[in-house]
Enzyme design. Structure first.
Site, PDB file in Angstrom:
ATOM      1  N   GLU A  21      59.771  78.606   8.486  1.00  0.00           N
ATOM      2  CA  GLU A  21      59.798  78.859   9.931  1.00  0.00           C
ATOM      3  C   GLU A  21      60.865  77.995  10.592  1.00  0.00           C
ATOM      4  O   GLU A  21      60.878  76.779  10.421  1.00  0.00           O
ATOM      5  CB  GLU A  21      58.402  78.524  10.478  1.00  0.00           C
ATOM      6  CG  GLU A  21      58.215  78.821  11.949  1.00  0.00           C
ATOM      7  CD  GLU A  21      56.755  78.611  12.373  1.00  0.00           C
ATOM      8  OE1 GLU A  21      55.832  78.850  11.547  1.00  0.00           O
ATOM      9  OE2 GLU A  21      56.536  78.199  13.522  1.00  0.00           O
ATOM     10  N   ASN A  30      60.982  73.018  12.792  1.00  0.00           N
ATOM     11  CA  ASN A  30      61.360  73.162  14.210  1.00  0.00           C
ATOM     12  C   ASN A  30      62.862  72.992  14.435  1.00  0.00           C
ATOM     13  O   ASN A  30      63.309  72.268  15.342  1.00  0.00           O
ATOM     14  CB  ASN A  30      60.573  72.195  15.103  1.00  0.00           C
ATOM     15  CG  ASN A  30      59.231  72.778  15.533  1.00  0.00           C
ATOM     16  OD1 ASN A  30      58.198  72.113  15.421  1.00  0.00           O
ATOM     17  ND2 ASN A  30      59.219  74.019  16.003  1.00  0.00           N
ATOM     18  N   ASP A  64      57.506  74.364   8.786  1.00  0.00           N
ATOM     19  CA  ASP A  64      58.190  74.587  10.070  1.00  0.00           C
ATOM     20  C   ASP A  64      58.901  73.307  10.526  1.00  0.00           C
ATOM     21  O   ASP A  64      58.296  72.462  11.190  1.00  0.00           O
ATOM     22  CB  ASP A  64      57.160  75.010  11.119  1.00  0.00           C
ATOM     23  CG  ASP A  64      57.770  75.220  12.498  1.00  0.00           C
ATOM     24  OD1 ASP A  64      59.010  75.197  12.612  1.00  0.00           O
ATOM     25  OD2 ASP A  64      57.007  75.409  13.454  1.00  0.00           O
ATOM     26  N   ASN A  82      50.482  76.354  20.382  1.00  0.00           N
ATOM     27  CA  ASN A  82      50.486  74.947  20.784  1.00  0.00           C
ATOM     28  C   ASN A  82      49.022  74.542  20.948  1.00  0.00           C
ATOM     29  O   ASN A  82      48.130  75.361  20.751  1.00  0.00           O
ATOM     30  CB  ASN A  82      51.215  74.769  22.117  1.00  0.00           C
ATOM     31  CG  ASN A  82      52.703  74.617  21.918  1.00  0.00           C
ATOM     32  OD1 ASN A  82      53.153  73.816  21.107  1.00  0.00           O
ATOM     33  ND2 ASN A  82      53.477  75.390  22.651  1.00  0.00           N
ATOM     34  N   ASP A  92      53.764  84.602  21.107  1.00  0.00           N
ATOM     35  CA  ASP A  92      52.808  83.692  21.720  1.00  0.00           C
ATOM     36  C   ASP A  92      52.661  84.260  23.111  1.00  0.00           C
ATOM     37  O   ASP A  92      53.653  84.330  23.851  1.00  0.00           O
ATOM     38  CB  ASP A  92      53.386  82.268  21.739  1.00  0.00           C
ATOM     39  CG  ASP A  92      52.422  81.262  22.365  1.00  0.00           C
ATOM     40  OD1 ASP A  92      51.699  81.651  23.295  1.00  0.00           O
ATOM     41  OD2 ASP A  92      52.411  80.100  21.929  1.00  0.00           O
ATOM     42  N   LYS A 115      53.636  71.300   9.750  1.00  0.00           N
ATOM     43  CA  LYS A 115      54.632  71.017  10.777  1.00  0.00           C
ATOM     44  C   LYS A 115      55.592  69.976  10.227  1.00  0.00           C
ATOM     45  O   LYS A 115      55.198  68.836   9.947  1.00  0.00           O
ATOM     46  CB  LYS A 115      53.911  70.483  12.024  1.00  0.00           C
ATOM     47  CG  LYS A 115      54.784  69.931  13.126  1.00  0.00           C
ATOM     48  CD  LYS A 115      55.782  70.893  13.644  1.00  0.00           C
ATOM     49  CE  LYS A 115      55.168  72.172  14.159  1.00  0.00           C
ATOM     50  NZ  LYS A 115      56.141  73.187  14.588  1.00  0.00           N
ATOM     51  N   LYS A 141      49.990  75.892   6.861  1.00  0.00           N
ATOM     52  CA  LYS A 141      51.311  75.585   7.428  1.00  0.00           C
ATOM     53  C   LYS A 141      51.435  74.078   7.613  1.00  0.00           C
ATOM     54  O   LYS A 141      50.488  73.433   8.073  1.00  0.00           O
ATOM     55  CB  LYS A 141      51.443  76.299   8.773  1.00  0.00           C
ATOM     56  CG  LYS A 141      52.558  75.743   9.673  1.00  0.00           C
ATOM     57  CD  LYS A 141      52.797  76.619  10.871  1.00  0.00           C
ATOM     58  CE  LYS A 141      53.683  75.927  11.899  1.00  0.00           C
ATOM     59  NZ  LYS A 141      54.094  76.814  12.988  1.00  0.00           N
ATOM     60  N   ASN A 172      59.767  80.988  16.148  1.00  0.00           N
ATOM     61  CA  ASN A 172      59.329  80.957  17.532  1.00  0.00           C
ATOM     62  C   ASN A 172      60.353  80.167  18.352  1.00  0.00           C
ATOM     63  O   ASN A 172      60.097  79.738  19.457  1.00  0.00           O
ATOM     64  CB  ASN A 172      57.941  80.322  17.692  1.00  0.00           C
ATOM     65  CG  ASN A 172      57.893  78.867  17.297  1.00  0.00           C
ATOM     66  OD1 ASN A 172      57.759  78.545  16.117  1.00  0.00           O
ATOM     67  ND2 ASN A 172      58.009  77.961  18.264  1.00  0.00           N
ATOM     68  N   HIS A 215      52.475  82.183  17.119  1.00  0.00           N
ATOM     69  CA  HIS A 215      52.726  80.751  17.279  1.00  0.00           C
ATOM     70  C   HIS A 215      51.599  80.132  18.095  1.00  0.00           C
ATOM     71  O   HIS A 215      50.915  80.820  18.844  1.00  0.00           O
ATOM     72  CB  HIS A 215      54.068  80.620  18.010  1.00  0.00           C
ATOM     73  CG  HIS A 215      54.277  79.298  18.664  1.00  0.00           C
ATOM     74  ND1 HIS A 215      53.948  79.048  19.981  1.00  0.00           N
ATOM     75  CD2 HIS A 215      54.793  78.148  18.179  1.00  0.00           C
ATOM     76  CE1 HIS A 215      54.263  77.803  20.282  1.00  0.00           C
ATOM     77  NE2 HIS A 215      54.775  77.236  19.210  1.00  0.00           N
TER      78      HIS A 215
HETATM   79  O1  GKR Z   1      52.599  70.785  18.963  1.00  0.00           O
HETATM   80  O2  GKR Z   1      53.862  69.453  17.855  1.00  0.00           O
HETATM   81  C1  GKR Z   1      53.546  70.578  18.196  1.00  0.00           C
HETATM   82  C2  GKR Z   1      54.306  71.770  17.660  1.00  0.00           C
HETATM   83  O3  GKR Z   1      55.516  71.353  17.127  1.00  0.00           O
HETATM   84  C3  GKR Z   1      54.513  72.781  18.737  1.00  0.00           C
HETATM   85  O4  GKR Z   1      55.056  72.188  19.888  1.00  0.00           O
HETATM   86  C4  GKR Z   1      55.400  73.914  18.308  1.00  0.00           C
HETATM   87  O5  GKR Z   1      55.733  74.673  19.414  1.00  0.00           O
HETATM   88  O6  GKR Z   1      53.596  74.574  16.841  1.00  0.00           O
HETATM   89  C5  GKR Z   1      54.769  74.871  17.354  1.00  0.00           C
HETATM   90  C6  GKR Z   1      55.715  75.629  16.445  1.00  0.00           C
HETATM   91  O7  GKR Z   1      55.242  76.372  15.629  1.00  0.00           O
HETATM   92  O8  GKR Z   1      56.928  75.503  16.582  1.00  0.00           O
HETATM   93 MG    MG Z   2      57.261  77.020  14.962  1.00  0.00          MG
END
Ligand code: GKR
Ligand code: MG
Length: 428
Positions: free
Chosen positions: A252, A229, A227, A328, A299, A198, A196, A275, A326
């Site tokens: 995601e 976000n 993802d 953190n 989660d 981010k 995955k 999530n 999910h």
């Molecule tokens: O830790 O930077 C991070 C992630 O972006 C986290 O805060 C997210 O909640 O990993 C997470 C996600 O899958 O959205």
């Molecule tokens: Mg996510």
């Protein structure tokens, strides 16, 4: 059996400068460790994302918890519901992580009571969740764009020379080549079989290129996920989703809201996971009505515990949703809890997320829990199967006091690098 003591210990763990939609990770991430003691001499452990607000919420229910029977979760949960202010999914906020506190209170107490019950009956938590479906729980590699540095004490410039994953963990990764190199090191070290990234950090075209580079490097046999976000508009999500069609195992949270996700889902063949748009039981009717996602990433910290996550899995089965997890940043108590959940969830359909490779500190006896062949093997022993390393906990608590952080704020951290940088809920 009665609970006689409840200890709440905030800790800080080193965390590298990882980039995400909301900014940049601080050199430390915060966690809170909860310990329950009973009159039977048996204890139970839990770990939740830390903040002064979560610690206050936990302390506020201490007098409800003390005197309760840890084997009667329904009774304790009902009394907690009377004490904790109601909290809907709106209180989650618009950041990549979840800003609610009540779910953390439930989660901490659910996990600690399960750990306690497992110790009392001499069985693993997974057995109490319905039975062990798999002993080895698969996790996915979790890549991040990042600046140079390893976080924690090492953030201050004393990084020793490193090789392999230890070196990749320190190295900057800001373009497709850097992401592929990071993936190679992480996969080599931990044996992950899915990957995955981010996203939500750079222009979508750059993140699409990174996914294409990962596909090129690892081939079609390694499932990939991206993802952003929810930083993309519906139009951007559809355009980029089409460019990535056939490459992703799932996309995601490309955009915000169940309606937005549903529009993207109608336009793409790639499954969507979330999530961010379906994050509590209140959201399930909307998820079904709109058809907002294919996979719900539970989660246990945010759904109110391991038992609540099992309930969610049953809803997912009923409504034809896939289910996975999910993550953190976290330490070993949470990794153990996630692994018990993964071991007990019959319809777990994808490898779980974990930030664990990015942390280096550990507070459980025996140090870092092994990830081998991309899997964590269900810990041996009753309950969660982990014990607190008291010296390591004291050190992590001392780090918490010295770090001076009371909540996660990636925007402020980012502003130290890019003055004036502002989080925006939809960027592209
Ligand atoms: O830790 O930077 C991070 C992630 O972006 C986290 O805060 C997210 O909640 O990993 C997470 C996600 O899958 O959205
Ligand atoms: Mg996510």
């Amino acid at each position: 059996m009665k609970i006689t003591e409840m200890h709440i210990t905030p800790i800080a763990l080193g965390d590298p400068p990882l980039l995400n939609a909301a900014g940049l990770h601080a050199p430390y991430c915060l966690r809170t460790v909860v310990e329950l003691q009973t009159d039977a001499g048996i204890h139970g452990l839990a770990e939740v994302p830390g903040s002064a607000a979560v610690d206050r919420a936990l302390a506020a229910v201490r007098d409800t918890v003390i005197g309760s029977d840890p084997l009667n979760w329904h009774g304790l949960r009902a009394r907690l519901a009377e004490r904790c202010a109601a909290e809907t999914s709106v209180a989650r906020g618009d950041k990549p992580w979840d800003g609610r506190t009540r779910v953390q209170v439930y989660s901490a107490l659910d996990v600690a009571c399960l750990d306690l019950a497992g110790r009392a009956f001499g069985v693993p938590v997974a057995t109490l969740l319905g039975g062990i479906v798999r002993e080895r729980v698969p996790y996915s590699a979790y890549l991040f764009y990042k600046y140079e540095g390893a976080g924690g004490e090492l953030a201050f410039g004393t990084d020793p020379p490193a090789t392999g994953w230890a070196a990749a963990r320190q190295r900057a990764a800001l373009d497709p080549g850097g992401i592929v190199a990071q993936a190679r090191a992480m996969v080599q070290e931990f044996g992950f079989e899915s990957i995955k990234l981010k996203g939500g950090v750079f222009e979508p075209a750059q993140e699409v290129a990174a996914m294409q580079a990962l596909r090129e490097a690892f081939g079609p046999g390694v499932p990939l996920r991206l993802d952003p976000n929810a930083l993309w508009s519906v139009e951007t999500s559809i355009r980029c989703g089409r460019e990535l069609e056939g490459i992703l195992e799932y996309l995601e949270d490309p955009c915000r809201t169940q309606e937005g996700m549903a529009a993207v889902r109608r336009a793409l063949k790639t499954p969507l996971a979330t999530n961010m748009c379906t994050t509590s039981f209140d959201d399930l009717p909307g998820s079904v009505r709109h058809g907002s996602e294919d996979i719900i990433l539970t989660d246990h910290h945010f759904w109110g515990g391991l038992r609540a996550s099992m309930e969610l899995a049953a809803h997912c089965r009923t409504f034809g949703r896939g289910v996975s997890m999910h993550s953190n940043n976290h330490a070993g108590i949470s990794l153990a809890a996630m692994t018990h959940l993964g071991a007990a969830m019959p319809n777990l359909s994808y490898a779980l997320d974990t930030h664990y490779p990015w942390q280096r500190d550990e507070i459980v006896v025996g140090g870092r829990i092994k990830i081998e062949g991309g899997c964590v093997t269900l810990p041996k022993g009753p309950g969660l199967g982990v014990e607190l390393d008291r010296a390591a906990l004291a050190q992590a608590h001392d780090t918490y006091r010295r770090a001076g952080l009371t909540e996660r704020n990636d925007e402020i951290e980012m502003q130290k690098k890019t003055p004036g940088w502002k989080f925006s809920a939809t960027r592209w």
